[in-house]
Design a protein around this motif. Structure first.
Motif, PDB file in Angstrom:
ATOM      1  N   ALA A 265      14.409  18.538  30.731  1.00 24.15           N
ATOM      2  CA  ALA A 265      13.055  17.149  30.588  1.00 24.15           C
ATOM      3  C   ALA A 265      13.621  16.167  29.277  1.00 24.15           C
TER       4      ALA A 265
ATOM      5  N   THR B 278       6.941  11.784  27.655  1.00 23.53           N
ATOM      6  CA  THR B 278       6.944  10.825  27.815  1.00 23.53           C
ATOM      7  C   THR B 278       5.750   9.434  27.004  1.00 23.53           C
TER       8      THR B 278
ATOM      9  N   ILE C 217      12.779  11.442  38.564  1.00 19.42           N
ATOM     10  CA  ILE C 217      14.630  11.829  38.166  1.00 19.42           C
ATOM     11  C   ILE C 217      13.949  13.543  37.585  1.00 19.42           C
ATOM     12  N   GLY C 218      13.615  13.255  36.627  1.00 20.56           N
ATOM     13  CA  GLY C 218      13.212  14.191  35.662  1.00 20.56           C
ATOM     14  C   GLY C 218      12.074  14.986  36.702  1.00 20.56           C
ATOM     15  N   TYR C 219      11.411  14.956  37.175  1.00 22.60           N
ATOM     16  CA  TYR C 219      10.033  15.457  37.605  1.00 22.60           C
ATOM     17  C   TYR C 219      11.170  16.309  39.073  1.00 22.60           C
TER      18      TYR C 219
ATOM     19  N   ILE D 276      12.790   7.056  35.689  1.00 19.39           N
ATOM     20  CA  ILE D 276      13.311   7.824  35.590  1.00 19.39           C
ATOM     21  C   ILE D 276      12.772   9.060  35.323  1.00 19.39           C
ATOM     22  N   GLY D 277      11.447   8.811  34.941  1.00 19.86           N
ATOM     23  CA  GLY D 277      10.605  10.566  34.773  1.00 19.86           C
ATOM     24  C   GLY D 277      10.209  10.618  36.240  1.00 19.86           C
TER      25      GLY D 277
ATOM     26  N   LEU E  25      18.474   8.348  28.439  1.00 16.64           N
ATOM     27  CA  LEU E  25      18.143   7.400  29.708  1.00 16.64           C
ATOM     28  C   LEU E  25      17.365   6.272  29.299  1.00 16.64           C
ATOM     29  N   SER E  26      15.803   7.433  29.136  1.00 14.58           N
ATOM     30  CA  SER E  26      15.028   5.953  29.289  1.00 14.58           C
ATOM     31  C   SER E  26      14.741   4.561  27.792  1.00 14.58           C
TER      32      SER E  26
ATOM     33  N   THR F 199      17.238  13.303  29.769  1.00 16.61           N
ATOM     34  CA  THR F 199      16.504  12.148  30.089  1.00 16.61           C
ATOM     35  C   THR F 199      15.761  10.871  29.463  1.00 16.61           C
TER      36      THR F 199
END
Length: 642
Positions: free
Chosen positions: A223, A347, A313-315, A310-311, A229-230, A226
């Motif tokens: 988690a 986030t 992808i993390g999810y 991006i969130g 990257l954000s 990511t």
């Protein structure tokens, strides 16, 4: 209002009322807000961030116990809010285990609805407690914020009343108003909203990380990975959008300035037929504003989809890894659900904290601008044992007075003038000769550099400014009337004036007739600029106000310049009656109006170069004679020599 302001205002035209503002109104964020979704405008930075922040914190110190309570409430509210997903995960685990037991045919396996119900009740209690503590936190912080800003506004207001006139002369009214209103409101909003949000966001970040680590360090690492990257994606987009927002604000300022200028000069534009030019300029600025605004909103609008991508992808990664861990029996399925909720919460407070950091920079910059007012040099303090003239006669003397707006370049050197009670003193001279300066010194709007000015033998520096100014009545060329009834505007001359006294003053100023022709008479409401009556009528009302004040000394600065010739004659009669037994200082440009003065002072470059009666000065055939005769000379337009 300070005593000295009351003194000046009670007798005529008070100093300090802004006649009109240009380009200094509230800052408009433009379409869509100032910074688009998930971001804010570039913050104005303070010159001394740490010093200003420490000084602002000093205003919060009297409320340290309330702030401690706010912090406790914030911790409690955040803790209960963070515990909720974990408790919800327990309910999910119970439900999952019961269903799986039944599916596998385990004897006695069943869904523990009673246990789930207890967990749901605990969950409900957590949400209620979190909301309750959050409410108390906001309630306490609202009180702290408003009391703090109240103290700040009180100090600024008191400081403005102690500042010398030179401070206001050196700055636009809009600049001062912006500091007193916009900057103080900015501080208020930050204390009210952003400060509590900052506390809650920081606590949420800490709490969420702790709970995520408790569930699974491996999933926490995924988690957190990511996050950079954000940050990289948002930074790259923000760089491009911020340029457009800056451009948008600049174009918006130009558009506001153009519209205000065009409306202010509407008659001139019509007279010179420049409507098409004005519209063309408006269209050009509006087109540039549209382009900048569109680009700013479009680019900043990309941020949320990028963050969502991006969130997600993390999810997905968390869900896959969590599923694997569940199959291996490392964690329970309810923990995966709770972790996903924590990941979603992770986030948002980070983004909020970044935005609030920007807001705090802007707030500290606003506080610095306010503190600059509080640090300004004040007026010379009042005398510890001020002298009071209970029945002033009006004998005025300038004894070896020296003065300069800039001490290095004196404007007046060794001025000596003696004026007896009841005399009318006319002050004449070219523009910039120092006529108004003389009046400013007489009323202590400015302090003399050397020498002394006395009234009835008492040095005015030994008197309270309010007491001194209450002896004067002023009628200036620039009229000042406030939004209110005509009766109130005239009654401003003396507190507690009766209706009969107001009407008598209006009759003496030849204003009663035109007032009664208005639909509401003395109850007619004047608008903010008093544009619903003529310039000459405004002047008559200010003269009536001065008559009502019944001062010992009169100051008339081209008091009849805005009225017609017939009215001027009538006002001059009223003035002559009013000036009987009173010392009067008359600043005049039309020399024909001051031929009957007891003494005429001819000024040039800050010095009295000639003095005497009208006949005496004409006989001297000097500067005054040339000035007087020039009124009757027919000349042609000639350019000034370069």
């Amino acid at each position: 209002m300070s005593q000295e302001q009351q003194g000046a205002g009670a007798s005529g035209q008070p100093a300090g009322r802004p006649p009109g503002l240009r380009g200094h109104g509230p800052r408009h964020p433009g379409p869509g807000g100032p910074g688009g979704p998930g971001m804010s405008m570039p913050a104005e930075k303070a010159k001394d961030f740490k010093g200003t922040l420490k000084r602002l914190i000093r205003y919060l110190r009297p409320h340290k116990y309330q702030l401690a309570a706010v912090l406790i409430m914030a911790v409690a509210s955040t803790v209960f809010s963070i515990l909720a997903p974990d408790v919800m995960g327990q309910a999910t685990t119970k439900l999952f285990e019961g269903l799986m037991g039944k599916m596998k045919g385990i004897p006695g396996a069943a869904v523990d609805f009673h246990g789930i119900w207890l967990i749901v009740m605990n969950l409900l209690a957590l949400y209620v407690l979190s909301a309750l503590f959050g409410y108390v936190q906001q309630y306490l912080m609202a009180g702290v914020a408003q009391k703090t800003v109240y103290d700040l506004r009180r100090d600024v207001n008191a400081k403005l009343n102690r500042l010398p006139l030179k401070y206001f002369d050196a700055r636009t009214h809009g600049e001062i108003l912006s500091r007193v209103t916009n900057d103080v409101d900015n501080i208020s909003n930050t204390l009210q909203q952003s400060l509590t949000q900052l506390i809650t966001s920081v606590l949420t970040i800490i709490g969420v990380i702790v709970m995520m680590l408790k569930i699974s360090p491996l999933m926490t690492l995924i988690a957190v990975l990511t996050l950079p990257l954000s940050v990289v994606a948002i930074t790259q987009v923000a760089k491009r959008s911020q340029k457009q927002f800056v451009r948008q604000q600049a174009e918006l300022g130009q558009l506001n300035g153009h519209v205000e200028e065009m409306y202010t000069g509407h008659k001139i534009i019509k007279a010179f037929g420049r409507e098409k030019t004005s519209l063309r300029q408006f269209d050009d600025i509006n087109e540039r504003l549209y382009t900048a605004g569109w680009k700013a909103q479009f680019i900043s609008g990309v941020i949320m989809p990028i963050m969502s991508f991006i969130g997600n992808i993390g999810y997905v990664l968390v869900a896959v890894v969590g599923g694997i861990l569940v199959t291996r029996g490392s964690i329970k399925i309810g923990d995966v659900q709770a972790f996903i909720q924590y990941a979603r919460q992770f986030t948002m407070p980070i983004t909020q904290t970044a935005n609030i950091a920007n807001i705090i920079q802007s707030t500290v910059a606003s506080a610095e601008r306010v503190f600059e007012i509080l640090d300004e040099e004040e007026e010379v303090p009042e005398s510890a044992q001020p002298k009071v003239l209970k029945e002033p006669r009006g004998d005025v003397a300038f004894n070896h007075v020296k003065f300069g707006y800039d001490p290095q370049h004196p404007l007046i050197e060794d001025m000596n003038i003696g004026v007896s009670q009841g005399q009318t003193i006319a002050i004449v001279g070219p523009t910039g000769a120092g006529k108004t300066t003389l009046i400013n010194l007489l009323m202590r709007f400015y302090e003399v550099g050397d020498g002394a000015i006395t009234v009835d033998g008492v040095n005015i520096a030994e008197m309270k400014r309010g007491d001194l100014r209450s002896m004067f009545g002023m009628v200036l060329q620039d009229t000042w009337l406030f939004n209110g009834t005509i009766r109130d505007n005239i009654a401003y001359g003396r507190e507690g004036a009766t209706e009969a006294e107001v009407v008598r003053a209006a009759k003496m100023a030849y204003a009663d007739h035109f007032i009664r022709t208005l639909p509401d008479g003395y109850d007619t409401i004047l608008n903010e600029e008093a544009s619903n009556i003529s310039q000459g009528q405004k002047q008559l009302l200010t003269i009536a106000r001065a008559i009502l004040a019944d001062p010992a000394i009169l100051i008339l600065d081209e008091a009849t310049s805005s009225v017609d010739t017939r009215t001027e004659v009538q006002i001059q009669k009223a003035m002559n009656e009013l000036m009987k037994g009173r010392t009067s200082f008359v600043i005049a440009h039309r020399l024909s109006t001051i031929r009957d003065a007891d003494l005429i002072l001819v000024m040039n470059h800050g010095s009295v170069i000639e003095k005497g009666t009208h006949e005496q000065l004409l006989a001297q055939k000097g500067f005054y004679a040339d000035l007087y005769n020039s009124q009757f000379t027919k000349g042609s337009f000639e350019p000034e020599a370069v």
